[in-house]
Write a protein that holds these residues in place. Structure first.
Motif, PDB file in Angstrom:
ATOM      1  N   GLY A 173       1.419  -0.995   0.122  1.00  0.00           N
ATOM      2  CA  GLY A 173      -0.089   0.073   0.507  1.00  0.00           C
ATOM      3  C   GLY A 173       0.846   1.261   0.096  1.00  0.00           C
ATOM      4  N   ASP A 174       1.103   2.009   0.886  1.00  0.00           N
ATOM      5  CA  ASP A 174       1.197   3.454   0.822  1.00  0.00           C
ATOM      6  C   ASP A 174       2.017   3.415   2.076  1.00  0.00           C
ATOM      7  N   THR A 175       2.585   2.209   2.402  1.00  0.00           N
ATOM      8  CA  THR A 175       3.915   1.819   4.276  1.00  0.00           C
ATOM      9  C   THR A 175       4.346   1.480   3.638  1.00  0.00           C
ATOM     10  N   ALA A 176       5.779   1.969   4.153  1.00  0.00           N
ATOM     11  CA  ALA A 176       7.278   1.246   3.620  1.00  0.00           C
ATOM     12  C   ALA A 176       7.567  -0.086   4.497  1.00  0.00           C
ATOM     13  N   VAL A 177       8.024  -0.706   4.107  1.00  0.00           N
ATOM     14  CA  VAL A 177       7.808  -1.857   4.739  1.00  0.00           C
ATOM     15  C   VAL A 177       8.924  -3.140   4.974  1.00  0.00           C
TER      16      VAL A 177
END
Length: 166
Positions: free
Chosen positions: A74-78
């Motif tokens: 999504g929009d989250t850096a993991v």
């Protein structure tokens, strides 16, 4: 951009400020975990060695010459990976990290595939990396991807040096 199973890998997007905080958080987690695994009593970023705090506080300067890749769900850096600028036909993978809450989803493999693609496009012939010998899962992943253990270029005890042809 590389995409696999809902994981998108992008170059640190324009090195934009909003992604800097996410990258800094991933780097902080990486360094704190590594120091804990070494048996060091480091409880927060302020207690890390200067060179690691510099990466966290200003990754744009610390990695100015390097390629920085972020894995997004999504929009989250993991996840993140740093690939050093090519020198003498080789580049080094550094700071490969995925958030522990999302491990097992192929994020590290996807980051590495994107780095290998970028390395090949840059004329790199050899990728190398170093990994602590207690990170057996990472070593197994690197071996599956064609890395082999080579004589060490780093004198730190318990560090395994590996390389592969691109």
């Amino acid at each position: 951009m590389t995409e696999q199973g809902g994981i998108v890998v992008v170059p640190w997007p324009g090195r934009r400020l909003s992604a800097r905080e996410e990258l800094a958080g991933l780097l902080a987690a990486y360094h704190l975990a590594t120091e804990a695994e070494k048996g060091e009593a480091v409880t927060d970023v302020d207690a890390l060695p200067d060179r690691y705090r510099a990466e966290i506080s200003d990754p744009g300067t610390a990695f100015a010459e390097d390629a920085v890749l972020l894995a997004l769900v999504g929009d989250t850096a993991v996840g993140c990976l740093v690939m050093t600028a090519p020198a003498d036909g080789r580049s080094e993978v550094k700071r490969l990290w995925t958030d522990p809450s999302v491990r097992g989803r192929g994020i590290a493999s996807t980051l590495l595939a994107a780095a290998f693609e970028q390395a090949a496009e840059s004329g790199v012939k050899t990728e190398r990396l170093s990994v602590w010998n207690w990170r057996t899962g990472a070593i197994a992943l690197y071996e599956r991807l064609g890395f082999a253990v080579v004589p060490s270029w780093d004198a730190r005890d318990r560090l395994v040096c590996m390389q592969r042809a691109v």
